[in-house]
Design a protein around this motif. Sequence first.
Motif, PDB file in Angstrom:
ATOM      1  N   LYS B   8      69.282   6.970  86.391  1.00  0.00           N
ATOM      2  CA  LYS B   8      70.107   6.701  85.218  1.00  0.00           C
ATOM      3  C   LYS B   8      71.081   7.852  84.958  1.00  0.00           C
ATOM      4  N   PRO B   9      72.161   7.574  84.208  1.00  0.00           N
ATOM      5  CA  PRO B   9      73.074   8.672  83.892  1.00  0.00           C
ATOM      6  C   PRO B   9      72.408   9.701  82.963  1.00  0.00           C
ATOM      7  N   ALA B  10      72.738  10.972  83.194  1.00  0.00           N
ATOM      8  CA  ALA B  10      72.171  12.034  82.356  1.00  0.00           C
ATOM      9  C   ALA B  10      72.975  12.131  81.069  1.00  0.00           C
ATOM     10  N   THR B  11      72.335  11.885  79.960  1.00  0.00           N
ATOM     11  CA  THR B  11      73.046  11.962  78.684  1.00  0.00           C
ATOM     12  C   THR B  11      72.553  13.138  77.858  1.00  0.00           C
ATOM     13  N   PHE B  12      71.475  13.780  78.311  1.00  0.00           N
ATOM     14  CA  PHE B  12      70.942  14.925  77.573  1.00  0.00           C
ATOM     15  C   PHE B  12      71.035  16.172  78.437  1.00  0.00           C
ATOM     16  N   HIS B  13      71.576  17.233  77.840  1.00  0.00           N
ATOM     17  CA  HIS B  13      71.788  18.465  78.600  1.00  0.00           C
ATOM     18  C   HIS B  13      71.056  19.579  77.883  1.00  0.00           C
ATOM     19  N   ILE B  14      70.006  20.031  78.499  1.00  0.00           N
ATOM     20  CA  ILE B  14      69.101  20.968  77.834  1.00  0.00           C
ATOM     21  C   ILE B  14      69.164  22.322  78.534  1.00  0.00           C
ATOM     22  N   THR B  15      69.253  23.366  77.746  1.00  0.00           N
ATOM     23  CA  THR B  15      69.143  24.714  78.311  1.00  0.00           C
ATOM     24  C   THR B  15      67.805  25.285  77.872  1.00  0.00           C
ATOM     25  N   ALA B  55      66.446  23.761  72.071  1.00  0.00           N
ATOM     26  CA  ALA B  55      66.592  22.663  73.012  1.00  0.00           C
ATOM     27  C   ALA B  55      66.404  21.328  72.277  1.00  0.00           C
ATOM     28  N   HIS B  56      65.388  21.294  71.461  1.00  0.00           N
ATOM     29  CA  HIS B  56      65.109  20.123  70.656  1.00  0.00           C
ATOM     30  C   HIS B  56      66.319  19.697  69.855  1.00  0.00           C
ATOM     31  N   HIS B  57      66.744  20.659  69.060  1.00  0.00           N
ATOM     32  CA  HIS B  57      67.795  20.403  68.110  1.00  0.00           C
ATOM     33  C   HIS B  57      69.079  19.974  68.803  1.00  0.00           C
ATOM     34  N   LEU B  58      69.386  20.639  69.910  1.00  0.00           N
ATOM     35  CA  LEU B  58      70.652  20.353  70.571  1.00  0.00           C
ATOM     36  C   LEU B  58      70.583  19.066  71.392  1.00  0.00           C
ATOM     37  N   ALA B  59      69.402  18.774  71.894  1.00  0.00           N
ATOM     38  CA  ALA B  59      69.312  17.622  72.781  1.00  0.00           C
ATOM     39  C   ALA B  59      69.313  16.314  72.002  1.00  0.00           C
ATOM     40  N   VAL B  60      68.706  16.347  70.836  1.00  0.00           N
ATOM     41  CA  VAL B  60      68.545  15.090  70.127  1.00  0.00           C
ATOM     42  C   VAL B  60      69.876  14.615  69.555  1.00  0.00           C
ATOM     43  N   GLY B  61      70.350  13.531  70.092  1.00  0.00           N
ATOM     44  CA  GLY B  61      71.534  12.889  69.542  1.00  0.00           C
ATOM     45  C   GLY B  61      72.844  13.608  69.803  1.00  0.00           C
ATOM     46  N   GLN B  62      72.891  14.466  70.832  1.00  0.00           N
ATOM     47  CA  GLN B  62      74.178  15.086  71.103  1.00  0.00           C
ATOM     48  C   GLN B  62      74.647  14.718  72.509  1.00  0.00           C
ATOM     49  N   THR B  63      75.855  14.258  72.613  1.00  0.00           N
ATOM     50  CA  THR B  63      76.370  13.881  73.922  1.00  0.00           C
ATOM     51  C   THR B  63      76.917  15.107  74.625  1.00  0.00           C
ATOM     52  N   LEU B  67      78.438  18.583  72.933  1.00  0.00           N
ATOM     53  CA  LEU B  67      77.829  19.860  73.266  1.00  0.00           C
ATOM     54  C   LEU B  67      78.874  20.817  73.853  1.00  0.00           C
ATOM     55  N   ALA B  68      79.735  20.274  74.708  1.00  0.00           N
ATOM     56  CA  ALA B  68      80.774  21.098  75.323  1.00  0.00           C
ATOM     57  C   ALA B  68      81.717  21.656  74.255  1.00  0.00           C
ATOM     58  N   ILE B  80      81.615  36.165  70.296  1.00  0.00           N
ATOM     59  CA  ILE B  80      80.589  35.447  71.059  1.00  0.00           C
ATOM     60  C   ILE B  80      80.834  33.941  70.938  1.00  0.00           C
ATOM     61  N   THR B  81      80.634  33.188  72.039  1.00  0.00           N
ATOM     62  CA  THR B  81      80.745  31.733  71.952  1.00  0.00           C
ATOM     63  C   THR B  81      79.365  31.160  71.699  1.00  0.00           C
ATOM     64  N   PHE B  82      79.350  29.922  71.192  1.00  0.00           N
ATOM     65  CA  PHE B  82      78.065  29.297  70.939  1.00  0.00           C
ATOM     66  C   PHE B  82      77.293  29.136  72.245  1.00  0.00           C
ATOM     67  N   PHE B  83      78.040  28.894  73.329  1.00  0.00           N
ATOM     68  CA  PHE B  83      77.421  28.766  74.645  1.00  0.00           C
ATOM     69  C   PHE B  83      76.669  30.048  75.018  1.00  0.00           C
ATOM     70  N   GLU B  84      77.316  31.186  74.786  1.00  0.00           N
ATOM     71  CA  GLU B  84      76.664  32.461  75.112  1.00  0.00           C
ATOM     72  C   GLU B  84      75.391  32.658  74.300  1.00  0.00           C
ATOM     73  N   PHE B  85      75.479  32.298  73.007  1.00  0.00           N
ATOM     74  CA  PHE B  85      74.290  32.408  72.165  1.00  0.00           C
ATOM     75  C   PHE B  85      73.170  31.532  72.715  1.00  0.00           C
ATOM     76  N   ARG B  86      73.556  30.290  73.079  1.00  0.00           N
ATOM     77  CA  ARG B  86      72.577  29.339  73.588  1.00  0.00           C
ATOM     78  C   ARG B  86      71.912  29.869  74.863  1.00  0.00           C
ATOM     79  N   ASN B  87      72.716  30.530  75.679  1.00  0.00           N
ATOM     80  CA  ASN B  87      72.211  31.052  76.941  1.00  0.00           C
ATOM     81  C   ASN B  87      71.266  32.228  76.791  1.00  0.00           C
ATOM     82  N   GLN B  88      71.616  33.126  75.903  1.00  0.00           N
ATOM     83  CA  GLN B  88      70.804  34.339  75.808  1.00  0.00           C
ATOM     84  C   GLN B  88      69.859  34.336  74.618  1.00  0.00           C
ATOM     85  N   GLY B  89      70.061  33.399  73.685  1.00  0.00           N
ATOM     86  CA  GLY B  89      69.163  33.315  72.537  1.00  0.00           C
ATOM     87  C   GLY B  89      69.333  34.444  71.536  1.00  0.00           C
ATOM     88  N   ARG B  90      70.408  35.233  71.686  1.00  0.00           N
ATOM     89  CA  ARG B  90      70.657  36.333  70.753  1.00  0.00           C
ATOM     90  C   ARG B  90      72.061  36.201  70.186  1.00  0.00           C
TER      91      ARG B  90
END
Lengths: 357, 168
Positions: B8-15, B55-63, B67-68, B80-90
């Motif tokens: 199936k197509p991937a609709t959830f992108h989890i880090t 991961a929970h929060h971002l995955a649920v209901g976000q395309t 997310l991009a 800092i970008t939100f992506f960087e925060f998501r990656n390093q958790g800081r």
Amino acid sequence: MDFASLARTSGEWLRGAGPESDIVMSSRIRLARNLADFPFISRANAGDRAEIERILRERVMKVHESVDLTYVDVNDLQGIDRQFLVERQLISREHADSEGARGVAIGNNEQVSLMINEEDHLRIQVIHSGFDLSAAWDQINRIDDLVEGQVTYAFSDKLGYLTACPTNVGTGMRVSVMLHLPALVITRQIDKLFRSLQKISLAVRGLYGEGSQAMGDFYQISNQITLGRSEPDLVKQVGDVVPTIIDYERKAREFLIRESQENLHDRVSRAYGILRTAQTISSEETMHLLSSVRMGVNLGLIHDLEIPTVNKLFIYTQPAHLQKLTGGELDSADRNIERARYLRRHLNKEEDGREKN
Amino acid sequence: MKCQRCEKPATFHITELTGGKPQELHLCEQHAREYLTESDAETAAATPSLAGALAHHLAVGQTAEELARLDQQSCPICGITFFEFRNQGRLGCPHDYVCFQKELEPLLVNIHGETVHVGKRPRRSKGNTDSQTELIRMRREMKEAIQREEYEKASKLRDDIRKVEEGK
């Protein structure tokens, strides 16, 4: 700081005194704080870090008049000295392993440490021997006030103290109690305990090693939540559950004595025997056996050994401590020989005043 | 993109931030749900599960597109970008709590169950954190100006910084 002399003394929290100290090794509280006018560490470049270190070092050392502090420039230290501070629980492993300007102010007989440029700009830590959270809170609260008199902390009316990781925001406080739970491990009840603590949002982790494989059967219980509750509430949340755990551990020990006194006594005696006679021994095996011996002393199965001695052996048989005591770098095989020698010396002399073997 | 566990197509992108390196997962709805519930049970024992909650929060209901877009947002103060925060958790600076407020709030609820501080407050420093935050931005801009060899801009910024520093 003179590490060689520090290596011969031991921290206040190891003295094995304080309430419930047969099961509770130590009570620890830490506060995470950041300067309002600098980026958090992940966005701070080398210049920022140097500036943060300079400012905090200067301001923290002004507190020196009320709290006797010694400053250690961690960036300047040899690897082995950093490791030594980690083993002593005066800095975190992350702080030891990271890079750039950073340091730690240590005071009050190693009860107090203030780490600069850890995950947050400032991490204040207080450790007390035994189950003694409220005294630890009073002390750290006072130190935090003194530092705050010197700097402007990053603080929001709504979110409280702002921290690099959102898991610490609010109070920035982590309350931990370190417990020695060998009987719960032997009776296989430790995982059950883990699960029930998680349900009330408390975290459990082994002191040395991961999860339920904690070396030496030491477990640290701490709060997960830092936002939306006051500091005394958080102290109470962790403090309230500790007597129950102590009770479980005592019951498990009673059970072991009642149901299999011979097995338990045998286990303790064998552990003691190996530690007193081994010629080469790893750190893991030492912790494992010391745990049985510690319980044996507390249950009156071993009569010629004191708890502070056992507590000290847990710390002093770790790699950096051994190397500091012998005064040179040792590879792992040599450390195992030196560790066995150290154990024989300290476990045999109490009987007749001199080393046997 | 296909789901990593089926066709199936991937609709959830989890880090996934727990463990050593951040791990990217691309899953269909069903497998995402399975992954999140299993990792929830497993990682509950691990350290305060920022990663799990995030991961929970971002995955649920976000395309993927949402997310991009979210990932590209950046803090005007520290960059800092939100992506960087998501990656390093800081996070990068105190202002991130303001500029990513909308994204952080559900995360805070997830971790702490609350969004309002009720504990200790600094006695001395109150109300001047805005100008303190400005200092972070001005120092960063000054460094960038120097890098671009815009010395006039840099020296003006240096004067402004001094004014704020002395004004406190």
